[in-house]
Design a protein around this motif. Sequence first.
Motif, mmCIF file in Angstrom:
data_model
loop_
_atom_site.group_PDB
_atom_site.id
_atom_site.type_symbol
_atom_site.label_atom_id
_atom_site.label_comp_id
_atom_site.label_asym_id
_atom_site.label_seq_id
_atom_site.Cartn_x
_atom_site.Cartn_y
_atom_site.Cartn_z
ATOM 1 N N LEU A 45 8.466 -3.678 -21.965
ATOM 2 C CA LEU A 45 7.869 -2.349 -22.084
ATOM 3 C C LEU A 45 7.490 -2.146 -23.546
ATOM 4 C CD1 LEU A 45 7.288 0.319 -20.470
ATOM 5 C CD2 LEU A 45 9.364 1.201 -21.514
ATOM 6 N N TYR B 206 3.685 -1.734 -19.495
ATOM 7 C CA TYR B 206 4.761 -2.524 -18.893
ATOM 8 C C TYR B 206 4.174 -3.788 -18.297
ATOM 9 C CZ TYR B 206 8.352 -3.976 -15.565
ATOM 10 O OH TYR B 206 9.269 -4.710 -14.863
ATOM 11 N N PHE C 8 14.592 1.239 -15.754
ATOM 12 C CA PHE C 8 13.850 0.235 -15.002
ATOM 13 C C PHE C 8 14.390 0.183 -13.573
ATOM 14 C CE2 PHE C 8 13.782 -1.050 -19.442
ATOM 15 C CZ PHE C 8 12.439 -1.343 -19.662
ATOM 16 N N VAL D 292 10.383 3.304 -15.055
ATOM 17 C CA VAL D 292 9.425 2.257 -14.706
ATOM 18 C C VAL D 292 9.752 1.717 -13.313
ATOM 19 C CG1 VAL D 292 8.460 0.019 -15.366
ATOM 20 C CG2 VAL D 292 9.234 1.625 -17.142
ATOM 21 N N HIS E 171 10.533 -9.233 -18.521
ATOM 22 C CA HIS E 171 10.033 -7.874 -18.353
ATOM 23 C C HIS E 171 9.925 -7.230 -19.735
ATOM 24 C CE1 HIS E 171 11.106 -8.106 -14.004
ATOM 25 N NE2 HIS E 171 11.998 -8.956 -14.490
#
Length: 212
Positions: A142, A133, A164, A103, A140
């Motif tokens: 996902l 995401y 990440f 990501v 954060h």
Amino acid sequence: MRAAAGAGVIVSYDPNIRPSLIGDRASALTLVEECVRLSRLVKVSAEDLAWLYPGEPDGTTQQVTTGWDAMPVFIKSGGILASRADNVTNDVQNPLNKVSLTVAGGANGQLSLYEDDGHSTDSAQSATTAVRYTEDGGNHRLSIAPVHGRFRGQVTERQWTLIFRNADAPTIVQVDGQRIPATQWSYDQTTRTLTVTTTSRPVNRATTVSYR
């Protein structure tokens, strides 16, 4: 494009500006920027950029050095890249039970992971997994949805490795809302990369990995 992007289809876009056909710059810029936001892959020429953003300074360049055994891949902020988590001799004898998702932090993004048996031409013999995401301040997340669809030879469980990029050092990492031990994740300060490895999990159940 909105419908395709919303369905998780990989959208590519080339504005290919033709000033004599496209109309006024302000309207064209609004349309182009919306198309860019909906796209995973964007090709744009220096001439297009000069017409869209007159007077703006030229972009920066980055020198990338790599060996012959690797090929650099560039993804924009919010991009998600799926790959095998380990090397295999072939796909036929090695089911996709370990997947890496890389990501690129900095923006929200989504991906639709497509699978089939590699033989059938019947589109019903396939499956997709939606991945999303999101960033909200220092949070954060996902989210990996349950698999949609079935095909012969489909795996029932999968281990995920989440990578990440452009990540700040986390104070807490969670899988499905539960804090996980440091043995299941690592952080590289030099590259600002957080790597999280889950246990093998049923593909028909959702998985959420978050950090802050």
